[in-house]
Design a protein around this motif. Structure first.
Motif, short mmCIF file in Angstrom:
data_model
loop_
_atom_site.label_atom_id
_atom_site.label_comp_id
_atom_site.label_asym_id
_atom_site.label_seq_id
_atom_site.Cartn_x
_atom_site.Cartn_y
_atom_site.Cartn_z
N ALA A 16 -22.70 -17.24 26.78
CA ALA A 16 -22.40 -18.56 26.42
C ALA A 16 -22.88 -18.93 25.20
CB ALA A 16 -23.29 -19.47 27.67
N HIS A 17 -23.95 -18.36 24.58
CA HIS A 17 -24.57 -18.74 23.12
C HIS A 17 -23.27 -18.32 22.06
CE1 HIS A 17 -27.00 -19.40 19.71
NE2 HIS A 17 -26.85 -17.89 19.46
N ILE A 18 -22.88 -17.18 22.39
CA ILE A 18 -21.94 -16.62 21.52
C ILE A 18 -20.47 -17.53 21.56
CG2 ILE A 18 -20.21 -14.56 20.96
CD1 ILE A 18 -22.56 -12.77 21.93
N ARG A 19 -20.18 -17.83 22.88
CA ARG A 19 -18.91 -18.70 23.05
C ARG A 19 -19.02 -20.05 22.21
NH1 ARG A 19 -18.72 -19.28 28.69
NH2 ARG A 19 -20.08 -21.24 27.99
N GLN A 20 -20.47 -20.53 22.30
CA GLN A 20 -20.49 -22.03 21.89
C GLN A 20 -20.52 -22.03 20.42
OE1 GLN A 20 -23.94 -23.83 23.35
NE2 GLN A 20 -23.85 -25.59 22.07
N THR A 21 -21.33 -20.86 19.80
CA THR A 21 -21.10 -20.73 18.43
C THR A 21 -19.94 -20.60 17.86
OG1 THR A 21 -23.48 -19.68 18.69
CG2 THR A 21 -22.12 -19.19 16.35
N ALA A 22 -19.09 -19.62 18.60
CA ALA A 22 -17.78 -19.23 17.94
C ALA A 22 -16.84 -20.56 18.16
CB ALA A 22 -17.16 -18.46 18.93
N ALA A 23 -17.18 -21.35 19.08
CA ALA A 23 -16.15 -22.49 19.35
C ALA A 23 -16.63 -23.65 18.31
CB ALA A 23 -16.66 -23.33 20.69
N GLY A 24 -17.85 -23.88 17.77
CA GLY A 24 -18.04 -24.76 16.76
C GLY A 24 -17.51 -24.16 15.57
N MET A 36 -15.78 -12.14 12.39
CA MET A 36 -16.83 -11.80 13.25
C MET A 36 -18.32 -11.27 12.77
SD MET A 36 -15.16 -11.87 15.98
CE MET A 36 -15.78 -10.86 17.16
N ASP A 37 -18.26 -10.85 11.27
CA ASP A 37 -19.57 -10.98 10.61
C ASP A 37 -20.17 -12.01 10.48
OD1 ASP A 37 -19.56 -7.92 10.13
OD2 ASP A 37 -18.01 -8.25 8.38
N GLU A 38 -19.36 -13.02 10.06
CA GLU A 38 -19.97 -14.59 10.01
C GLU A 38 -20.42 -15.14 11.41
OE1 GLU A 38 -18.74 -18.82 8.32
OE2 GLU A 38 -17.25 -17.27 8.33
N LEU A 39 -19.51 -14.74 12.40
CA LEU A 39 -19.99 -15.31 13.73
C LEU A 39 -21.20 -14.60 14.13
CD1 LEU A 39 -19.31 -16.59 16.59
CD2 LEU A 39 -17.70 -15.00 16.82
N ALA A 40 -21.40 -13.23 13.85
CA ALA A 40 -22.65 -12.56 14.28
C ALA A 40 -23.82 -13.19 13.65
CB ALA A 40 -22.48 -11.18 14.06
N ARG A 41 -23.74 -13.53 12.44
CA ARG A 41 -24.91 -14.05 11.58
C ARG A 41 -25.02 -15.40 12.16
NH1 ARG A 41 -22.04 -11.78 7.26
NH2 ARG A 41 -21.10 -13.90 6.55
N ALA A 42 -24.35 -16.21 12.39
CA ALA A 42 -24.32 -17.53 12.82
C ALA A 42 -24.96 -17.48 14.29
CB ALA A 42 -22.99 -18.27 12.94
N ALA A 43 -24.61 -16.66 15.23
CA ALA A 43 -24.96 -16.60 16.53
C ALA A 43 -26.43 -15.80 16.52
CB ALA A 43 -24.01 -15.69 17.46
N THR A 49 -23.18 -6.83 20.16
CA THR A 49 -23.45 -7.57 21.09
C THR A 49 -22.10 -8.50 21.42
OG1 THR A 49 -25.71 -7.76 20.82
CG2 THR A 49 -25.05 -9.24 22.13
N ILE A 50 -21.67 -8.99 20.61
CA ILE A 50 -20.33 -9.72 20.81
C ILE A 50 -19.12 -9.03 21.51
CG2 ILE A 50 -18.63 -10.98 19.60
CD1 ILE A 50 -20.35 -11.78 17.29
N TYR A 51 -19.07 -7.88 20.95
CA TYR A 51 -18.01 -7.07 21.58
C TYR A 51 -18.58 -6.44 23.04
CZ TYR A 51 -15.25 -6.93 17.03
OH TYR A 51 -14.86 -7.39 15.92
N ARG A 52 -19.55 -6.77 23.21
CA ARG A 52 -20.00 -6.14 24.71
C ARG A 52 -19.49 -7.20 25.76
NH1 ARG A 52 -26.03 -6.20 24.61
NH2 ARG A 52 -25.61 -4.59 23.24
#
Length: 203
Positions: A16-24, A36-43, A49-52
């Motif tokens: 849910a945290h990853i999804r919410q970060t991506a949504a924003g 995806m690198d930027e998303l990983a840093r932001a989350a 972990t994202i790909y899991r």
């Protein structure tokens, strides 16, 4: 969406945290504008972990748009219908919530970003038909609320010259157009104008 394993409570929280970060990020920057690198840093997680939880970026986008649709229904449309049983009152409730949400973002960030669902669908719908399909499903759910408003308005003697289907679809299109315009113009006025036009149509 690709198959995703059944999650533990901790896993659900992480997903849910990853999804919410991506949504924003997708909402503010666009799907293609976020790596995806930027998303990983932001989350604050690693890409593994994202790909899991989301095997592809497309799976993540689909999860984001589904969640946005659910939130629109439960936070905007359902409360507006619970709180008022008149067509005008329901339109006031819908647009009042849209305006409050957009003003809150504007107060924090000095900008407006429109509809996250339409934004993703317009950007990637051609290349990712599953996103277009999910967006269409969400918009059909939204249209059902406007159909109920149109039906009640016509039953009360309003909406002169319209049938229920055409009036409902026009109300939906006014909402879509207003949300696009808020992003283009970075101001809430299009939402106010759409609310006024919608109420005039059903009067």
């Amino acid at each position: 969406m690709s198959s995703i394993a059944i999650l533990t409570p901790k896993g659900e929280t992480t997903a849910a945290h990853i999804r919410q970060t991506a949504a924003g990020l997708f909402w503010r920057r666009s799907y293609h504008g976020v790596s995806m690198d930027e998303l990983a840093r932001a989350a604050e997680v690693n890409k593994a972990t994202i790909y899991r939880y989301f095997p592809t970026k497309a799976d993540l986008a689909e999860a984001v748009i589904r969640r946005a649709g659910d939130r629109a229904i439960t936070c905007i449309f359902e409360p507006a219908f619970r709180e008022d049983d008149t067509p005008v009152g329901r339109l006031d409730g819908i647009y009042g919530r849209f305006l409050a949400a957009h003003r809150s973002v504007y107060d924090e960030e000095g900008d407006m970003y429109g509809c996250p669902i339409a934004g993703l669908a317009v950007e990637v719908g051609t290349d990712m038909p599953q996103i277009r399909t999910v967006a269409s499903e969400i918009f059909a759910r939204v249209e059902a609320f406007y159909w109920a408003i149109a039906d009640a308005a016509i039953a009360d003697g309003g909406g002169v010259g319209w049938n229920v289907e055409t009036l409902a679809r026009t109300l939906v299109q006014l909402q879509h157009g207003a949300l696009v315009a808020t992003r283009v113009e970075a101001r809430p006025q299009p939402l106010r104008e759409a609310a006024d036009a919608s109420k005039r149509l059903i009067s």
